[in-house]
Design a protein around this motif. Structure first.
Motif, PDB file in Angstrom:
ATOM      1  N   SER A  63      -0.344  -2.752  -4.365  1.00  0.00           N
ATOM      2  CA  SER A  63      -1.177  -3.600  -3.496  1.00  0.00           C
ATOM      3  C   SER A  63      -0.836  -5.078  -3.635  1.00  0.00           C
ATOM      4  N   HIS A 118      -1.420   1.418  -8.504  1.00  0.00           N
ATOM      5  CA  HIS A 118      -2.053   0.971  -7.256  1.00  0.00           C
ATOM      6  C   HIS A 118      -2.165  -0.548  -7.209  1.00  0.00           C
ATOM      7  N   GLY A 124       0.810  -1.199   0.000  1.00  0.00           N
ATOM      8  CA  GLY A 124       0.000   0.000   0.000  1.00  0.00           C
ATOM      9  C   GLY A 124       0.848   1.256   0.000  1.00  0.00           C
TER      10      GLY A 124
END
Length: 323
Positions: A48, A44, A11
């Motif tokens: 992740s 992202h 993250g």
């Protein structure tokens, strides 16, 4: 050299602002001084831990623009402005750094009429939109659905299809405010999903005929609703999954309509297909027929906040790093 590196795929907290050695020139690469870099949902996904090809530590960033500092054996002119995308930020070092060695075939020239920030916002969204429209068999007079008017691929598809003669281009917005904003910007057929279902909206706008082409970059339930919006002989191309990797479809939407559904990856496209897409895209932008939307520009050191803004605030337009 300044860079934003993911030292773990955990993250936003996995990102670090670091100093790395400047890359050395190589004969088979073009050394580009990166002046602006795009921020995309793919960043992202990787951060992740959702991409099988990515390994930490990794400098993220899948698209960018800059100036050629060393041309290697490419024959390109030192000092030329270029934009590009490729495996950068996925299987090799990405664009969130000050210099990057780029394969010559991934580079496209940037016309004087396009500034570096806009140029950095183009490669992923506009190449994806144009290549998928081509693969779907787009022709002037067709009706196109591209959900997500505020997203980069959705907006690029709407603009390119409209500029190239689509009879009607339909998109969606997740709120009344975003739908109203889209209409203020001149995007007419936008379905407000807070008030109306996607399939219902398409039926209303097309008088029940459905659309010829769907370019769908969201995934989840949107994919199944978009499939049901196809008309006879329609084509749906799916390429993203920000709303979920799984969906449930009604196979009769394919069988009874003699429709076709296909997946798409920009990484898998040939240099010939990419070059052809740029030849279609660039004149439309230079002429003003297509107007890319950059919502916000952040400094490189603010990459974590830029990515958070893109994913959580769902802005209308692209997010770019510059300076």
């Amino acid at each position: 050299m300044q860079a934003i590196e993911a030292n773990s795929f955990s993250g936003y907290g996995g990102l670090r602002h670091v100093e790395l050695l400047k890359p050395q020139p190589a004969e088979d690469r073009v050394l580009v001084r990166v002046t602006a870099a795009g921020v995309t949902p793919l960043d992202h996904t990787i951060l992740s831990g959702g991409h099988p090809r990515a390994r930490a530590p990794l400098v993220l960033g899948n698209e960018g623009a800059g100036v050629i500092e060393d041309a290697g054996r490419s024959g390109l002119a030192v000092g030329s402005r270029v934009m590009f995308t490729g495996p950068y930020g996925v299987s090799e070092t990405g664009t969130w750094q000050q210099w990057l060695p780029v394969k010559p075939e991934h580079l496209a020239p940037v016309p004087d009429a396009i500034d570096d920030v806009v140029a950095a916002s183009l490669p992923v969204a506009y190449l994806t939109a144009q290549v998928t429209l081509t693969q779907a068999g787009f022709k002037p007079g067709m009706t196109v659905l591209a959900p997500g008017i505020g997203g980069s691929v959705g907006n690029a598809t709407v603009q390119l299809a409209r500029a190239q003669g689509a009879a009607k281009v339909i998109s969606t917005a997740g709120s009344a405010a975003k739908a109203a904003h889209a209409r203020e910007l001149g995007f007419e057929d936008v379905i407000d999903l807070s008030a109306e279902g996607l399939a219902e909206g398409v039926r209303r706008i097309t008088a029940g005929n459905g659309v010829d082409i769907v370019i769908e970059s969201i995934g989840g339930a949107v994919t199944s609703e978009a499939l049901s919006s196809l008309g006879l002989g329609g084509v749906l191309i799916t390429l993203g999954y920000s709303a979920g990797r799984k969906t449930t479809i009604d196979v009769t939407d394919l069988i009874w309509k003699r429709a076709r559904m296909a997946g798409f990856s920009l990484f898998a496209q040939s240099p010939t297909a990419i070059a052809a897409a740029w030849r279609d895209i660039i004149p439309l932008i230079v002429s003003g027929s297509v107007k890319p939307i950059v919502e916000q520009v952040y400094r490189l050191s603010e990459a974590s906040e830029a990515l958070r803004h893109l994913i959580e605030d769902r802005p209308f337009g692209k997010v770019v790093l510059a300076g």
